[in-house]
Design an enzyme around this catalytic site. Sequence first.
Site, PDB file in Angstrom:
ATOM      1  N   VAL A 217      -5.938  -4.963  12.657  1.00  0.00           N
ATOM      2  CA  VAL A 217      -6.094  -3.814  13.558  1.00  0.00           C
ATOM      3  C   VAL A 217      -7.571  -3.497  13.766  1.00  0.00           C
ATOM      4  O   VAL A 217      -8.074  -3.459  14.892  1.00  0.00           O
ATOM      5  CB  VAL A 217      -5.341  -2.584  13.010  1.00  0.00           C
ATOM      6  CG1 VAL A 217      -5.611  -1.375  13.906  1.00  0.00           C
ATOM      7  CG2 VAL A 217      -3.837  -2.867  12.945  1.00  0.00           C
ATOM      8  N   ASP A 218      -8.292  -3.263  12.671  1.00  0.00           N
ATOM      9  CA  ASP A 218      -9.718  -2.964  12.797  1.00  0.00           C
ATOM     10  C   ASP A 218     -10.518  -4.178  13.252  1.00  0.00           C
ATOM     11  O   ASP A 218     -11.557  -4.039  13.911  1.00  0.00           O
ATOM     12  CB  ASP A 218     -10.265  -2.439  11.470  1.00  0.00           C
ATOM     13  CG  ASP A 218      -9.875  -0.995  11.230  1.00  0.00           C
ATOM     14  OD1 ASP A 218     -10.074  -0.178  12.139  1.00  0.00           O
ATOM     15  OD2 ASP A 218      -9.355  -0.686  10.142  1.00  0.00           O
TER      16      ASP A 218
ATOM     17  N   THR B 140       0.829  -1.205   0.000  1.00  0.00           N
ATOM     18  CA  THR B 140       0.000   0.000   0.000  1.00  0.00           C
ATOM     19  C   THR B 140       0.867   1.260   0.000  1.00  0.00           C
ATOM     20  O   THR B 140       1.929   1.299   0.624  1.00  0.00           O
ATOM     21  CB  THR B 140      -0.919   0.015   1.225  1.00  0.00           C
ATOM     22  OG1 THR B 140      -0.158  -0.238   2.413  1.00  0.00           O
ATOM     23  CG2 THR B 140      -2.008  -1.027   1.098  1.00  0.00           C
TER      24      THR B 140
ATOM     25  N   ASP C 254      -7.131   4.502   4.591  1.00  0.00           N
ATOM     26  CA  ASP C 254      -6.446   4.801   5.847  1.00  0.00           C
ATOM     27  C   ASP C 254      -5.100   5.512   5.664  1.00  0.00           C
ATOM     28  O   ASP C 254      -4.712   6.321   6.509  1.00  0.00           O
ATOM     29  CB  ASP C 254      -6.216   3.512   6.636  1.00  0.00           C
ATOM     30  CG  ASP C 254      -7.465   3.070   7.377  1.00  0.00           C
ATOM     31  OD1 ASP C 254      -8.445   3.846   7.407  1.00  0.00           O
ATOM     32  OD2 ASP C 254      -7.483   1.944   7.909  1.00  0.00           O
TER      33      ASP C 254
ATOM     34  N   ASP D 156       3.669 -41.084  -3.581  1.00  0.00           N
ATOM     35  CA  ASP D 156       2.606 -41.547  -4.455  1.00  0.00           C
ATOM     36  C   ASP D 156       1.996 -40.315  -5.115  1.00  0.00           C
ATOM     37  O   ASP D 156       2.524 -39.199  -4.991  1.00  0.00           O
ATOM     38  CB  ASP D 156       1.567 -42.363  -3.693  1.00  0.00           C
ATOM     39  CG  ASP D 156       0.946 -41.594  -2.539  1.00  0.00           C
ATOM     40  OD1 ASP D 156       1.095 -40.342  -2.486  1.00  0.00           O
ATOM     41  OD2 ASP D 156       0.297 -42.222  -1.686  1.00  0.00           O
TER      42      ASP D 156
ATOM     43  N   GLU E 203     -12.194  -7.139   8.226  1.00  0.00           N
ATOM     44  CA  GLU E 203     -11.893  -6.302   9.387  1.00  0.00           C
ATOM     45  C   GLU E 203     -12.999  -6.351  10.438  1.00  0.00           C
ATOM     46  O   GLU E 203     -13.043  -5.494  11.323  1.00  0.00           O
ATOM     47  CB  GLU E 203     -11.676  -4.857   8.934  1.00  0.00           C
ATOM     48  CG  GLU E 203     -10.505  -4.686   7.971  1.00  0.00           C
ATOM     49  CD  GLU E 203     -10.357  -3.268   7.464  1.00  0.00           C
ATOM     50  OE1 GLU E 203      -9.511  -2.537   8.018  1.00  0.00           O
ATOM     51  OE2 GLU E 203     -11.071  -2.887   6.522  1.00  0.00           O
TER      52      GLU E 203
ATOM     53  N   ARG F 144      11.181  -3.040  11.317  1.00  0.00           N
ATOM     54  CA  ARG F 144      12.595  -3.369  11.558  1.00  0.00           C
ATOM     55  C   ARG F 144      12.784  -4.820  11.993  1.00  0.00           C
ATOM     56  O   ARG F 144      13.901  -5.327  12.000  1.00  0.00           O
ATOM     57  CB  ARG F 144      13.174  -2.440  12.626  1.00  0.00           C
ATOM     58  CG  ARG F 144      13.223  -0.976  12.193  1.00  0.00           C
ATOM     59  CD  ARG F 144      13.909  -0.117  13.235  1.00  0.00           C
ATOM     60  NE  ARG F 144      13.961   1.285  12.828  1.00  0.00           N
ATOM     61  CZ  ARG F 144      14.524   2.247  13.543  1.00  0.00           C
ATOM     62  NH1 ARG F 144      15.074   1.960  14.730  1.00  0.00           N
ATOM     63  NH2 ARG F 144      14.529   3.492  13.103  1.00  0.00           N
TER      64      ARG F 144
ATOM     65  N   LEU G 129       4.613  -3.102   3.922  1.00  0.00           N
ATOM     66  CA  LEU G 129       4.544  -1.675   4.203  1.00  0.00           C
ATOM     67  C   LEU G 129       5.714  -0.901   3.624  1.00  0.00           C
ATOM     68  O   LEU G 129       5.635   0.326   3.499  1.00  0.00           O
ATOM     69  CB  LEU G 129       4.471  -1.446   5.718  1.00  0.00           C
ATOM     70  CG  LEU G 129       3.244  -2.030   6.419  1.00  0.00           C
ATOM     71  CD1 LEU G 129       3.374  -1.882   7.933  1.00  0.00           C
ATOM     72  CD2 LEU G 129       1.968  -1.361   5.938  1.00  0.00           C
TER      73      LEU G 129
END
Length: 433
Positions: free
Chosen positions: A191-192, A16, A52, A388, A158, A236, A259
């Site tokens: 999150v939602d 995104t 968002d 097989d 969500e 990170r 992200l």
Amino acid sequence: MDKRTHERKFVRTFFTTPTAVEGEDDSAKMLEGAAGLSGMEAPDVWVPDNEDATAPNMRDEGAQNIIDVVSEYGPDYPGEIHPRVVWHRDSPSTRYQGFQRMLEITDPDNGAVEYIDGFVIPEVGDIDDWKKADEFFTIIENEHGLEEGSLKMSVIIESGAAELAMGKLRDEMGKPTNNLQRMFLLVDGEVDYTKDMRAITPTGGLPAWPELRHNTSRGASANGLIAVDGPYDDIRDVEGYRERMTENQAKGMLGIWSLTPGQVVEANTSPLPPQAGYWLLDADGREVKLEREDGVEVYSGNRVSLEETDDGYVLSVGSDDLEVSEEELQEELLDLLDYVPSLDDIVDSMEEFEAAKESGKGAIAMTQSATVEIDGVQVDVSRDRMWDEATYQALQTPITLFQDVYENRPDQHDDLAELYDEAVVERAMDVGN
């Protein structure tokens, strides 16, 4: 409907990008940067995010930025492009805003629609809400003279209602009253979802929600769709991201939200077979990769130890000591060892089984062997595994994934040739066909 209905069989990466950044001379700066990605840095699905990731007061400008950037960069973009628009199961006005922006973005006079593969719809509710979104897609297609069903629809799970709707989708797809065959991705939005479930954790962090990921993967399998996990916010924590992907892949969920371009690279390569096969040792609950030295698989940690005695061996795993004979030692080590096959290994095994089938054999034994060294003591181990047709079909998934990537992402051919030998790549493209 459990047969894949779209050209893409797999999506590894869902990336995104904000569509408009406030306070910048060029609000489309991040869109332009993402549009120029290629190779392993470019996702399978790029999502210009007009929900968002973009401030509400910038979304009209964001929709125009999508048009401008996609019309310019779309002809050369290596992945699919699926903008995310606003939507909400409880808000007709929000749904109308999303509809209006999709209508504008797909206007053929604006020059972007021929490079847009579909749209991502967030915050969906029950199955009737999915059908509302589908009806908007159909209206847009008819308004602009597009083929019905040509725009793919992906949804973000969500809410509990959306999770339950996945179980009803199979009964709805294919009915003449909708075009839900356009469905493409089921994407988790933890999150939602956490907010909707009113969940609480002591640290305030997100629950793991393994049930949601399982249900999404199951919903995708039952309806011929593709499952994608939600975002991993700690950008990170590369090891944590890898562990999350490994857990997902065991559920059949090979895609994950990315992200950053760095996460895209990790997610693009994670489901692919490794360049070289390797052995793993269960060292008192922790999987350790053995290092290959002169054809010997060497363990150098301190959780497992091995000592040769006059009567046999003493194998220590954590605080447990076992006195064993050579044969018993081999059995104990085999219980602790697993082999991760390379692309070359998988191709070899599939070719061997295909040759056996052609000669009239229904099953054959495949042997894995290694010399393992612990504390300077070397032990030869080997195991036979029966192959097989069912085994062959199950282990064909990584090859099918590789073939899908190679066919749909020519911009990654050089990366794949560098990761694997070109001869292996050619054999991998031929096997199983």
